[in-house]
Design a protein around this motif. Structure first.
Motif, mmCIF file in Angstrom:
data_model
loop_
_atom_site.group_PDB
_atom_site.id
_atom_site.type_symbol
_atom_site.label_atom_id
_atom_site.label_comp_id
_atom_site.label_asym_id
_atom_site.label_seq_id
_atom_site.Cartn_x
_atom_site.Cartn_y
_atom_site.Cartn_z
ATOM 1 N N THR A 182 -63.676 -23.429 30.875
ATOM 2 C CA THR A 182 -62.421 -23.628 30.312
ATOM 3 C C THR A 182 -61.946 -24.941 30.737
ATOM 4 O OG1 THR A 182 -62.199 -21.423 30.291
ATOM 5 C CG2 THR A 182 -60.168 -22.661 30.138
ATOM 6 N N ASN A 183 -61.973 -25.378 32.040
ATOM 7 C CA ASN A 183 -61.494 -26.494 32.378
ATOM 8 C C ASN A 183 -62.196 -27.747 31.800
ATOM 9 O OD1 ASN A 183 -59.219 -26.254 34.879
ATOM 10 N ND2 ASN A 183 -60.948 -25.095 35.528
ATOM 11 N N THR B 270 -58.318 -30.853 36.161
ATOM 12 C CA THR B 270 -59.499 -30.273 35.678
ATOM 13 C C THR B 270 -60.828 -30.874 36.083
ATOM 14 O OG1 THR B 270 -59.113 -31.793 33.532
ATOM 15 C CG2 THR B 270 -58.136 -29.686 33.490
ATOM 16 N N MET C 122 -58.994 -20.339 36.068
ATOM 17 C CA MET C 122 -59.727 -20.758 34.972
ATOM 18 C C MET C 122 -61.230 -21.124 35.275
ATOM 19 S SD MET C 122 -57.293 -23.178 32.474
ATOM 20 C CE MET C 122 -57.031 -24.230 33.814
ATOM 21 N N THR C 123 -62.222 -20.784 34.270
ATOM 22 C CA THR C 123 -63.438 -21.030 34.626
ATOM 23 C C THR C 123 -63.688 -22.412 34.187
ATOM 24 O OG1 THR C 123 -64.090 -20.910 32.121
ATOM 25 C CG2 THR C 123 -64.033 -18.697 33.510
ATOM 26 N N GLU D 165 -71.363 -22.576 34.372
ATOM 27 C CA GLU D 165 -70.892 -21.754 35.515
ATOM 28 C C GLU D 165 -71.464 -21.916 36.958
ATOM 29 O OE1 GLU D 165 -67.527 -20.547 35.758
ATOM 30 O OE2 GLU D 165 -67.507 -20.965 33.411
#
Length: 224
Positions: A5-6, A71, A1-2, A221
């Motif tokens: 998203t986390n 996460t 997951m990116t 990111e």
């Protein structure tokens, strides 16, 4: 997951954790209130469904701690992997210790609702067991201490990595350090009363604000 998203999973989990934790605390106080152990056990018997709901909510909180461990580690590991791993360990320990405390609530529910039978303890034994099971400070404070350590590390990493606004990150660091300093004192019995609730207000403010930020803004990111 990116990482985004986390971040959003962490945000939703934070809000759920807060809601479930506060609901559990309120229901537990209602179900175990009273003057003296016999009265509190009688009250618990009258609120058996609420006490059962507390068990379910506490279990969900334990799983929430594990989700947050994963996460938040995923979000912050690129800042400093070793500190992120230590924060991960703190949040995992929080969840595991919380789960280990569940049999105590199960025991209280059994003791309060046990019918007539050979397995039911006499009144004196029931009062002794009840006094132990109703101790307000114990495993939950130990679990909260591991939470505070993990929160301190993750807040610092979010500050250092500029993953969230600096003011919000500083609030997280300050609120977490306050708990790290105070909770062991509370566990040792040197701090009692309403102040043990007030020390959580900065953390509540931080976690709600952090959850909303992660949900709606996320984090950037990693740049290649």
């Amino acid at each position: 997951m990116t990482r985004t998203t986390n971040a959003r999973i962490a945000g939703f989990t934070l809000l759920f954790y807060i809601a479930a934790g506060i609901t559990s605390m309120v229901m537990r106080q209602e179900a175990t209130g009273g003057e003296g152990t016999p009265a509190r056990l009688t009250n618990a018997a009258a609120h058996a469904p609420e006490l059962g709901a507390v068990i379910v909510l506490d279990l969900l909180c334990c799983f929430s701690a594990l989700v947050l461990a994963v996460t938040l580690y995923a979000i912050t590991r690129d800042v400093n992997r070793d500190l992120a791993l230590l924060g991960f360990a703190g949040r995992v320990a929080e969840g595991v210790i919380g789960a280990a405390n569940l049999p105590k609530t199960l025991g209280l529910l059994w003791l309060a609702t046990a019918g007539v039978g050979s397995a039911v303890p006499d009144a004196a034994t029931a009062n002794t067991l009840g006094s132990y099971l109703l101790i307000p400070v114990g495993s939950s404070t130990i679990s909260a201490t591991f939470f505070a350590v993990g929160s301190t590390l993750f807040s610092y990493l979010m500050l250092r990595g500029r993953l969230i606004p600096a003011a919000l990150a500083w609030l997280g660091v300050a609120a977490s350090v306050l708990l790290v300093a105070v909770l062991p004192v509370q566990l040792g019995g040197f701090l009692k009363g309403s102040v043990t609730l007030y020390i959580w207000l900065p953390m509540l403010l931080f976690e709600v604000a952090l959850a909303l930020w992660l949900i709606f803004k996320g984090v950037a990111e990693k740049s290649e």
